[in-house]
Motif scaffolding. Structure first.
Motif, mmCIF file in Angstrom:
data_model
loop_
_atom_site.group_PDB
_atom_site.id
_atom_site.type_symbol
_atom_site.label_atom_id
_atom_site.label_comp_id
_atom_site.label_asym_id
_atom_site.label_seq_id
_atom_site.Cartn_x
_atom_site.Cartn_y
_atom_site.Cartn_z
ATOM 1 N N GLU A 5 0.896 -1.239 -0.203
ATOM 2 C CA GLU A 5 0.080 0.052 -0.012
ATOM 3 C C GLU A 5 1.032 1.277 0.063
ATOM 4 O OE1 GLU A 5 -2.460 -0.368 3.232
ATOM 5 O OE2 GLU A 5 -3.673 -1.863 2.750
ATOM 6 N N PHE A 6 0.246 2.182 -0.293
ATOM 7 C CA PHE A 6 0.921 3.661 -0.507
ATOM 8 C C PHE A 6 1.588 3.954 0.939
ATOM 9 C CE2 PHE A 6 1.187 8.250 0.715
ATOM 10 C CZ PHE A 6 2.016 8.623 -0.663
ATOM 11 N N SER A 7 2.885 4.495 1.181
ATOM 12 C CA SER A 7 3.614 4.536 2.418
ATOM 13 C C SER A 7 4.512 5.801 2.033
ATOM 14 C CB SER A 7 4.055 3.448 2.759
ATOM 15 O OG SER A 7 5.288 3.217 1.873
ATOM 16 N N ALA A 8 5.112 6.138 3.282
ATOM 17 C CA ALA A 8 6.081 6.978 3.217
ATOM 18 C C ALA A 8 7.372 6.779 2.275
ATOM 19 C CB ALA A 8 6.622 7.406 4.736
ATOM 20 N N ALA A 9 7.758 5.534 1.959
ATOM 21 C CA ALA A 9 8.505 5.239 1.204
ATOM 22 C C ALA A 9 8.321 5.758 -0.250
ATOM 23 C CB ALA A 9 8.652 3.761 1.069
ATOM 24 N N ASP A 10 6.863 5.729 -0.531
ATOM 25 C CA ASP A 10 6.591 6.416 -1.932
ATOM 26 C C ASP A 10 6.695 7.873 -1.867
ATOM 27 O OD1 ASP A 10 5.571 4.171 -3.440
ATOM 28 O OD2 ASP A 10 4.169 4.059 -1.667
ATOM 29 N N VAL A 11 6.538 8.489 -0.640
ATOM 30 C CA VAL A 11 6.636 9.909 -0.726
ATOM 31 C C VAL A 11 8.095 10.268 -0.740
ATOM 32 C CG1 VAL A 11 6.586 11.971 0.992
ATOM 33 C CG2 VAL A 11 4.814 10.292 0.968
ATOM 34 N N ALA A 12 9.076 9.454 -0.052
ATOM 35 C CA ALA A 12 10.662 9.698 -0.132
ATOM 36 C C ALA A 12 11.318 9.524 -1.599
ATOM 37 C CB ALA A 12 11.473 9.092 0.682
ATOM 38 N N VAL A 13 10.710 8.452 -2.164
ATOM 39 C CA VAL A 13 11.440 8.153 -3.363
ATOM 40 C C VAL A 13 10.659 8.888 -4.621
ATOM 41 C CG1 VAL A 13 11.511 6.361 -5.138
ATOM 42 C CG2 VAL A 13 11.911 5.559 -2.703
#
Length: 213
Positions: free
Chosen positions: A153-161
């Motif tokens: 699921e969408f996460s802060a990893a998607d935010v950072a990358v």
């Protein structure tokens, strides 16, 4: 809890923290700084001794380093992270911090294309190498994506990358990487991304060509 204040330079690493704060839906203030010597002032060095953004004021103290701030915010507000013991915890940490791998190449290219205004100071060989390294990072993202997001699921990893890619794609196009292109289109459609996406800042061009060697 005291008011949260993000110290931010548009189109820099602090944008990923700005975006995360919007995703978390919490109240905060933003203080925008110019990308100049004021970041070396005593006032700013008291917030971040490296003289760089982001810096985040919360709980009566300052936090710095984008990856650390993201981890702290996800733990504090219980969203978009992966807690110890979660099956996706290791992958979340890997991709969260992979953003810095991408960003270090973008920073080198930003330095060469924008900060070194005299062409004689630039190395076309280094610029070509750094742009190719961005491409390798893009390949890794495209290979990772088997679903909509880097994890289940969408996460802060998607935010950072995602924010790191926003900077890096000025030097290497996403091109023929269909899964990455679709992922980035989903990012651009997010309301929080649109609120955080700065129209002006460090970059005056949409794309910077690699010079001939």
């Amino acid at each position: 809890m005291s008011r949260i204040v993000l110290h931010h330079v548009p189109q820099s690493r602090s944008q990923r923290v700005l975006w995360l704060l919007y995703e978390l839906g919490i109240d905060f203030d933003v203080r925008v700084w110019p990308f100049d010597k004021t970041l070396r002032s005593d006032d700013f060095l008291a917030l971040n001794p490296a003289g760089r953004v982001p810096a985040l004021e919360m709980d009566g103290r300052s936090y710095w380093e984008a990856g650390a701030i993201i981890e702290i915010l996800c733990e504090r507000f219980g969203r978009l992270g992966r807690t110890p013991g979660d099956a996706e915890r290791a992958d979340w940490l890997i991709w969260l911090h992979f953003a810095e791998t991408i960003s270090q190449h973008s920073a080198a290219l930003t330095q060469s294309h924008i900060m070194l205004r005299d062409p004689s100071m630039r190395s076309p060989v280094v610029m070509k190498l750094e742009a190719a390294r961005v491409g390798k990072c893009f390949d890794a993202i495209d290979a990772r994506l088997t679903g909509d997001w880097l994890l289940s699921e969408f996460s802060a990893a998607d935010v950072a990358v995602g924010q790191a890619v926003m900077m890096a794609r000025r030097f290497h196009r996403i091109g023929d990487r269909p899964r990455m292109a679709a992922w980035f289109a989903r990012i651009e459609a997010r309301d929080a991304w649109q609120r955080a996406n700065d129209e002006t800042g460090l970059y005056s061009q949409e794309f910077y060509e690699v010079p001939d060697v």
